[in-house]
Design a protein around this motif. Structure first.
Motif, PDB file in Angstrom:
ATOM      1  N   LEU A   3       0.848  -1.185   0.000  1.00  0.00           N
ATOM      2  CA  LEU A   3       0.000   0.000   0.000  1.00  0.00           C
ATOM      3  C   LEU A   3       0.886   1.237   0.000  1.00  0.00           C
ATOM      4  O   LEU A   3       1.847   1.334   0.770  1.00  0.00           O
ATOM      5  CB  LEU A   3      -0.904  -0.004   1.228  1.00  0.00           C
ATOM      6  CG  LEU A   3      -1.917  -1.150   1.321  1.00  0.00           C
ATOM      7  CD1 LEU A   3      -2.759  -0.997   2.578  1.00  0.00           C
ATOM      8  CD2 LEU A   3      -2.812  -1.203   0.087  1.00  0.00           C
ATOM      9  N   GLN A   4       0.563   2.198  -0.885  1.00  0.00           N
ATOM     10  CA  GLN A   4       1.418   3.362  -1.085  1.00  0.00           C
ATOM     11  C   GLN A   4       0.576   4.618  -1.277  1.00  0.00           C
ATOM     12  O   GLN A   4      -0.634   4.550  -1.535  1.00  0.00           O
ATOM     13  CB  GLN A   4       2.303   3.152  -2.330  1.00  0.00           C
ATOM     14  CG  GLN A   4       3.268   1.984  -2.216  1.00  0.00           C
ATOM     15  CD  GLN A   4       3.948   1.685  -3.546  1.00  0.00           C
ATOM     16  OE1 GLN A   4       3.301   1.598  -4.571  1.00  0.00           O
ATOM     17  NE2 GLN A   4       5.260   1.534  -3.512  1.00  0.00           N
ATOM     18  N   PHE A  20      -3.209   2.852  -9.572  1.00  0.00           N
ATOM     19  CA  PHE A  20      -3.477   3.343  -8.218  1.00  0.00           C
ATOM     20  C   PHE A  20      -4.287   2.370  -7.362  1.00  0.00           C
ATOM     21  O   PHE A  20      -4.755   2.752  -6.281  1.00  0.00           O
ATOM     22  CB  PHE A  20      -4.223   4.687  -8.299  1.00  0.00           C
ATOM     23  CG  PHE A  20      -3.411   5.795  -8.905  1.00  0.00           C
ATOM     24  CD1 PHE A  20      -2.395   6.399  -8.185  1.00  0.00           C
ATOM     25  CD2 PHE A  20      -3.651   6.222 -10.199  1.00  0.00           C
ATOM     26  CE1 PHE A  20      -1.633   7.425  -8.741  1.00  0.00           C
ATOM     27  CE2 PHE A  20      -2.906   7.245 -10.767  1.00  0.00           C
ATOM     28  CZ  PHE A  20      -1.893   7.848 -10.041  1.00  0.00           C
ATOM     29  N   MET A  21      -4.423   1.131  -7.784  1.00  0.00           N
ATOM     30  CA  MET A  21      -5.247   0.178  -7.048  1.00  0.00           C
ATOM     31  C   MET A  21      -4.684  -0.120  -5.652  1.00  0.00           C
ATOM     32  O   MET A  21      -5.419  -0.549  -4.762  1.00  0.00           O
ATOM     33  CB  MET A  21      -5.404  -1.121  -7.841  1.00  0.00           C
ATOM     34  CG  MET A  21      -4.114  -1.893  -8.057  1.00  0.00           C
ATOM     35  SD  MET A  21      -4.301  -3.282  -9.220  1.00  0.00           S
ATOM     36  CE  MET A  21      -5.575  -4.246  -8.443  1.00  0.00           C
ATOM     37  N   ASN A  22      -3.394   0.119  -5.442  1.00  0.00           N
ATOM     38  CA  ASN A  22      -2.782  -0.152  -4.138  1.00  0.00           C
ATOM     39  C   ASN A  22      -2.625   1.119  -3.298  1.00  0.00           C
ATOM     40  O   ASN A  22      -1.783   1.179  -2.397  1.00  0.00           O
ATOM     41  CB  ASN A  22      -1.417  -0.823  -4.313  1.00  0.00           C
ATOM     42  CG  ASN A  22      -0.415   0.058  -5.047  1.00  0.00           C
ATOM     43  OD1 ASN A  22      -0.764   0.669  -6.054  1.00  0.00           O
ATOM     44  ND2 ASN A  22       0.818   0.121  -4.565  1.00  0.00           N
ATOM     45  N   LEU A  23      -3.453   2.122  -3.587  1.00  0.00           N
ATOM     46  CA  LEU A  23      -3.417   3.332  -2.765  1.00  0.00           C
ATOM     47  C   LEU A  23      -3.688   2.983  -1.298  1.00  0.00           C
ATOM     48  O   LEU A  23      -4.522   2.125  -0.997  1.00  0.00           O
ATOM     49  CB  LEU A  23      -4.450   4.341  -3.261  1.00  0.00           C
ATOM     50  CG  LEU A  23      -3.999   5.337  -4.331  1.00  0.00           C
ATOM     51  CD1 LEU A  23      -5.187   6.161  -4.807  1.00  0.00           C
ATOM     52  CD2 LEU A  23      -2.897   6.246  -3.806  1.00  0.00           C
ATOM     53  N   GLU A  24      -3.043   3.712  -0.415  1.00  0.00           N
ATOM     54  CA  GLU A  24      -3.135   3.407   1.007  1.00  0.00           C
ATOM     55  C   GLU A  24      -4.391   3.972   1.668  1.00  0.00           C
ATOM     56  O   GLU A  24      -4.506   3.950   2.895  1.00  0.00           O
ATOM     57  CB  GLU A  24      -1.893   3.958   1.720  1.00  0.00           C
ATOM     58  CG  GLU A  24      -1.713   5.452   1.537  1.00  0.00           C
ATOM     59  CD  GLU A  24      -0.363   5.935   2.042  1.00  0.00           C
ATOM     60  OE1 GLU A  24       0.441   5.085   2.491  1.00  0.00           O
ATOM     61  OE2 GLU A  24      -0.112   7.152   1.978  1.00  0.00           O
ATOM     62  N   HIS A  25      -5.355   4.432   0.878  1.00  0.00           N
ATOM     63  CA  HIS A  25      -6.548   5.069   1.434  1.00  0.00           C
ATOM     64  C   HIS A  25      -7.711   4.109   1.642  1.00  0.00           C
ATOM     65  O   HIS A  25      -8.828   4.538   1.932  1.00  0.00           O
ATOM     66  CB  HIS A  25      -6.982   6.229   0.545  1.00  0.00           C
ATOM     67  CG  HIS A  25      -5.928   7.285   0.407  1.00  0.00           C
ATOM     68  ND1 HIS A  25      -5.442   7.987   1.488  1.00  0.00           N
ATOM     69  CD2 HIS A  25      -5.247   7.740  -0.674  1.00  0.00           C
ATOM     70  CE1 HIS A  25      -4.508   8.841   1.081  1.00  0.00           C
ATOM     71  NE2 HIS A  25      -4.371   8.706  -0.226  1.00  0.00           N
ATOM     72  N   GLY A  26      -7.477   2.811   1.462  1.00  0.00           N
ATOM     73  CA  GLY A  26      -8.471   1.833   1.863  1.00  0.00           C
ATOM     74  C   GLY A  26      -9.353   1.289   0.763  1.00  0.00           C
ATOM     75  O   GLY A  26      -9.259   1.657  -0.407  1.00  0.00           O
ATOM     76  N   GLU A  27     -10.230   0.400   1.199  1.00  0.00           N
ATOM     77  CA  GLU A  27     -11.079  -0.364   0.286  1.00  0.00           C
ATOM     78  C   GLU A  27     -12.057   0.521  -0.485  1.00  0.00           C
ATOM     79  O   GLU A  27     -12.352   0.265  -1.656  1.00  0.00           O
ATOM     80  CB  GLU A  27     -11.844  -1.416   1.107  1.00  0.00           C
ATOM     81  CG  GLU A  27     -12.677  -2.370   0.301  1.00  0.00           C
ATOM     82  CD  GLU A  27     -13.305  -3.440   1.183  1.00  0.00           C
ATOM     83  OE1 GLU A  27     -14.071  -4.261   0.642  1.00  0.00           O
ATOM     84  OE2 GLU A  27     -13.033  -3.449   2.402  1.00  0.00           O
ATOM     85  N   LYS A  28     -12.564   1.560   0.153  1.00  0.00           N
ATOM     86  CA  LYS A  28     -13.550   2.425  -0.504  1.00  0.00           C
ATOM     87  C   LYS A  28     -12.968   3.083  -1.745  1.00  0.00           C
ATOM     88  O   LYS A  28     -13.617   3.130  -2.804  1.00  0.00           O
ATOM     89  CB  LYS A  28     -14.045   3.484   0.480  1.00  0.00           C
ATOM     90  CG  LYS A  28     -15.156   4.350  -0.078  1.00  0.00           C
ATOM     91  CD  LYS A  28     -15.678   5.319   0.979  1.00  0.00           C
ATOM     92  CE  LYS A  28     -16.803   6.187   0.418  1.00  0.00           C
ATOM     93  NZ  LYS A  28     -17.337   7.127   1.443  1.00  0.00           N
ATOM     94  N   ILE A  29     -11.748   3.592  -1.643  1.00  0.00           N
ATOM     95  CA  ILE A  29     -11.095   4.220  -2.796  1.00  0.00           C
ATOM     96  C   ILE A  29     -10.821   3.181  -3.873  1.00  0.00           C
ATOM     97  O   ILE A  29     -10.967   3.455  -5.074  1.00  0.00           O
ATOM     98  CB  ILE A  29      -9.783   4.908  -2.360  1.00  0.00           C
ATOM     99  CG1 ILE A  29     -10.089   6.064  -1.411  1.00  0.00           C
ATOM    100  CG2 ILE A  29      -9.008   5.400  -3.574  1.00  0.00           C
ATOM    101  CD1 ILE A  29     -10.947   7.157  -2.016  1.00  0.00           C
ATOM    102  N   TYR A  30     -10.433   1.980  -3.461  1.00  0.00           N
ATOM    103  CA  TYR A  30     -10.188   0.917  -4.438  1.00  0.00           C
ATOM    104  C   TYR A  30     -11.428   0.663  -5.288  1.00  0.00           C
ATOM    105  O   TYR A  30     -11.348   0.559  -6.514  1.00  0.00           O
ATOM    106  CB  TYR A  30      -9.760  -0.379  -3.733  1.00  0.00           C
ATOM    107  CG  TYR A  30      -9.781  -1.560  -4.664  1.00  0.00           C
ATOM    108  CD1 TYR A  30      -8.734  -1.778  -5.560  1.00  0.00           C
ATOM    109  CD2 TYR A  30     -10.864  -2.439  -4.696  1.00  0.00           C
ATOM    110  CE1 TYR A  30      -8.764  -2.843  -6.451  1.00  0.00           C
ATOM    111  CE2 TYR A  30     -10.899  -3.505  -5.580  1.00  0.00           C
ATOM    112  CZ  TYR A  30      -9.850  -3.697  -6.460  1.00  0.00           C
ATOM    113  OH  TYR A  30      -9.888  -4.747  -7.345  1.00  0.00           O
TER     114      TYR A  30
END
Length: 247
Positions: free
Chosen positions: A30-31, A99-109
Motif C-alpha cells: 500500500l502506497q 493506483f489500485m494499491n493506494l493506502e486510502h483503503g477499500e472504498k477508494i479501491y
C-alpha cells in the motif's frame, strides 16, 4: 531494493486486493500517490496491465488528428463518439491498475474499479454508435431514430444494472493459465494480462470497422448501393431484350 520497490506476497495483501490466489508474488505494498507513480519504473505483477493500456493513451494523444479522415467523414458527432469509445477504456483501466494499491483503503479501491468499468461501458455503448448508425442507415429515418434511441436506453440501463461488472467477473473467474501454473506467471502472461491484450486487439478492430462505417455513410451508403444496382440492372436489359428477340 528501496522501500518503494519492496514487493509482497499474496498473503501479505489486504483482503480487497486478494482476488486471485494463483498470483502468489509481485504485489506492491500500500502506497501514496507518489509511490504508485514510481511503480511505473520497476517490475511488479501489475506492470503489464498498466503498460498495455497506458501505451494506447500515448498513441491516441500523439496521433489523434490522423486517427480519423476528418475531410472524408460527414458526421463529426459520430466521429467523436468513436474517439471517446476508443480512448476511455484505456484511461479508466490505466488509472485503476496504477493506483489500485493506494493506502486510502477499500472504498477508494472500489471507486477506482468503478472508473475502470465506466471506461468499458463508454467503449461498448457510446463507442458503438457509429456501428449502430451504419447498421440502420438504410432504414426509414423514423425507424432508424427509434432503434438508435432504444439502443441508448438499453445502454444506460446496462450501466445502472452494472452488467459490465458481471462480464468482467466471469472473465476473471477463469484465472487461466495461473490456475494451472501457480506462481509461474505472476509477472506476465496471466489471465488478466491476456485479457488486456485481447481487449487491445478488439478495440483496434472496432476502430478499423468504425472508420469504414463512417466513410461508407459519408459516400452515400445505401443510396450509392441502390444507384450501382440500378446501373447494373440497366446494363443487363439490352442483353435480355436481345435474347428475347432472337427467341
Amino acid at each position: 531494493m528501496g522501500r518503494g520497490r519492496r514487493l509482497l506476497r499474496f498473503r501479505d495483501m489486504p483482503a480487497h486486493l486478494r482476488f486471485n490466489p494463483h498470483i502468489r508474488a509481485g504485489y506492491r505494498p500500500l502506497q501514496g500517490v507518489r509511490g504508485c507513480l514510481a511503480s511505473l519504473f520497476y517490475l511488479h505483477n501489475e506492470t503489464i496491465n498498466i503498460l498495455t493500456h497506458g501505451a494506447p493513451i500515448l498513441y491516441i494523444i500523439v496521433s489523434w488528428p490522423d486517427l480519423i479522415p476528418w475531410n472524408e467523414v460527414d458526421s463529426y458527432f459520430l466521429s467523436w463518439c468513436h474517439l471517446l469509445g476508443a480512448g476511455c477504456p484505456w484511461i479508466g483501466s490505466f488509472i485503476y491498475h496504477l493506483f489500485m494499491n493506494l493506502e486510502h483503503g477499500e472504498k477508494i479501491y472500489y471507486r477506482l474499479l468503478q472508473l475502470d468499468m465506466l471506461g468499458i461501458w463508454i467503449s461498448q455503448s457510446i463507442g458503438a454508435l457509429p456501428a449502430i448508425s451504419a447498421s440502420t442507415y438504410c432504414l426509414p429515418r423514423l425507424c432508424r431514430y427509434v432503434i438508435v434511441c432504444f439502443y441508448c436506453v438499453l445502454s444506460i440501463w446496462g450501466l445502472y444494472k452494472d452488467l459490465v461488472s458481471a462480464i468482467g467477473g466471469i472473465i476473471g473467474a477463469l484465472q487461466i493459465p495461473e490456475k494451472w501454473f501457480p506462481g509461474a506467471v505472476d509477472m506476465c502472461l496471466n489471465s488478466h494480462n491476456i485479457m488486456h491484450i485481447l481487449v487491445l486487439t478488439a478495440v483496434y478492430s472496432m476502430h478499423k470497422s468504425s472508420i469504414s462505417d463512417l466513410m461508407w455513410m459519408a459516400k452515400g451508403g445505401c443510396q450509392r448501393h441502390s444507384m450501382d444496382t440500378d446501373i447494373q440492372t440497366s446494363s443487363d436489359l439490352p442483353a435480355t431484350d436481345a435474347g428475347a428477340a432472337a427467341g
